[in-house]
Design a protein around this motif. Structure first.
Motif, PDB file in Angstrom:
ATOM      1  N   VAL A   1       0.784  -1.042   0.000  1.00 33.02           N
ATOM      2  CA  VAL A   1       0.209  -0.010   0.091  1.00 33.02           C
ATOM      3  C   VAL A   1       0.940   1.194  -0.046  1.00 33.02           C
ATOM      4  O   VAL A   1       1.974   1.447   0.943  1.00 33.02           O
ATOM      5  N   VAL A   2       0.586   2.066  -0.889  1.00 32.69           N
ATOM      6  CA  VAL A   2       1.165   3.413  -0.915  1.00 32.69           C
ATOM      7  C   VAL A   2       0.316   4.531  -0.909  1.00 32.69           C
ATOM      8  O   VAL A   2      -0.874   4.614  -1.337  1.00 32.69           O
ATOM      9  N   VAL A  44      -6.518   1.840  -7.503  1.00 29.52           N
ATOM     10  CA  VAL A  44      -6.112   3.229  -6.979  1.00 29.52           C
ATOM     11  C   VAL A  44      -7.415   3.753  -6.642  1.00 29.52           C
ATOM     12  O   VAL A  44      -8.689   3.748  -6.947  1.00 29.52           O
ATOM     13  N   VAL A  45      -7.334   4.139  -5.151  1.00 28.57           N
ATOM     14  CA  VAL A  45      -8.652   4.832  -4.648  1.00 28.57           C
ATOM     15  C   VAL A  45      -8.135   6.340  -4.827  1.00 28.57           C
ATOM     16  O   VAL A  45      -7.260   6.781  -3.832  1.00 28.57           O
ATOM     17  N   ASP A  46      -9.024   7.283  -5.204  1.00 31.42           N
ATOM     18  CA  ASP A  46      -8.574   8.660  -5.308  1.00 31.42           C
ATOM     19  C   ASP A  46      -9.664   9.218  -4.498  1.00 31.42           C
ATOM     20  O   ASP A  46     -10.801   9.242  -4.620  1.00 31.42           O
ATOM     21  N   VAL A  58      -5.275   6.761 -13.538  1.00 31.02           N
ATOM     22  CA  VAL A  58      -5.965   6.138 -14.686  1.00 31.02           C
ATOM     23  C   VAL A  58      -4.549   5.589 -15.311  1.00 31.02           C
ATOM     24  O   VAL A  58      -4.451   4.484 -15.650  1.00 31.02           O
ATOM     25  N   GLU A  59      -3.479   6.413 -15.725  1.00 29.80           N
ATOM     26  CA  GLU A  59      -2.211   5.909 -16.338  1.00 29.80           C
ATOM     27  C   GLU A  59      -1.369   5.248 -15.464  1.00 29.80           C
ATOM     28  O   GLU A  59      -0.851   4.270 -16.022  1.00 29.80           O
ATOM     29  N   LEU A  67      -9.981   1.983 -10.993  1.00 31.04           N
ATOM     30  CA  LEU A  67      -9.903   3.446 -10.336  1.00 31.04           C
ATOM     31  C   LEU A  67     -11.071   3.528  -9.722  1.00 31.04           C
ATOM     32  O   LEU A  67     -12.182   3.446 -10.234  1.00 31.04           O
ATOM     33  N   VAL A  68     -10.979   3.968  -8.087  1.00 30.56           N
ATOM     34  CA  VAL A  68     -12.170   3.974  -7.366  1.00 30.56           C
ATOM     35  C   VAL A  68     -12.276   5.566  -6.848  1.00 30.56           C
ATOM     36  O   VAL A  68     -11.249   5.936  -6.281  1.00 30.56           O
ATOM     37  N   VAL A  69     -12.995   6.199  -7.314  1.00 29.13           N
ATOM     38  CA  VAL A  69     -13.379   7.693  -7.144  1.00 29.13           C
ATOM     39  C   VAL A  69     -14.315   7.744  -5.838  1.00 29.13           C
ATOM     40  O   VAL A  69     -15.365   7.460  -6.072  1.00 29.13           O
ATOM     41  N   LEU A  70     -13.842   8.459  -4.720  1.00 27.60           N
ATOM     42  CA  LEU A  70     -14.850   8.613  -3.663  1.00 27.60           C
ATOM     43  C   LEU A  70     -15.003  10.211  -3.479  1.00 27.60           C
ATOM     44  O   LEU A  70     -15.754  10.468  -2.476  1.00 27.60           O
TER      45      LEU A  70
END
Length: 151
Positions: A1-2, A44-46, A58-59, A67-70
């Protein structure tokens, strides 16, 4: 995890949680294949929701990544080439975070001590706008919590 962020307090909190904390003021200098032990991320959780963070996310994704956008901020748009999504089999997912059942299950995990939430600020109803201001400014560490018992 980063964990990527620009705020020193948030980066320090990530490090306390044994998360690799990376300064992300300049996304163009962050090579996702070097940030993660196993190459590019599969998820990736943004939580930022900026055009820059979303485009990088995305890249950054590996083939088949998600890509999960919250975030729900207005006027934060990205442009994505549909061919890129198809060729890399990338999924874009919008999430309202959790269902009622998931919130209840999370509450049980917290109550049992199995997990410890990261709560950056607790506010009463009277302090809701201040809490939201911290969220919008990006200065809230972890989650905000409302205490409806007073105020």
């Amino acid at each position: 995890v980063v964990g990527l962020d620009i705020d020193e307090h948030k980066l320090a909190r990530l490090a306390e949680l044994d998360v690799r904390a990376v300064r992300s003021e300049d996304f163009s200098s962050l090579d996702p294949s070097e940030l993660f032990d196993r190459g590019r991320p599969t998820v990736v959780v943004d939580l930022v929701g900026s055009a820059t963070s979303l485009a990088w996310s995305v890249e950054a994704l590996d083939t088949g990544g998600r890509l999960v956008v919250l975030t729900t901020f207005r006027d934060r748009l990205i442009s994505v080439d549909p061919r890129f999504l198809v060729f890399r089999e990338i999924s874009l997912i919008g999430s309202r975070y959790a269902s009622k059942e998931e919130v209840a299950a999370a509450g049980e995990l917290v109550a049992s001590g199995a997990i410890q939430p990261v709560i950056g600020q607790v506010a009463t109803a009277d302090g809701l706008l201040g809490l939201h201001a911290h969220l919008e400014a990006g200065t809230l560490v972890g989650r905000g919590a409302l205490d409806w018992r007073t105020g």
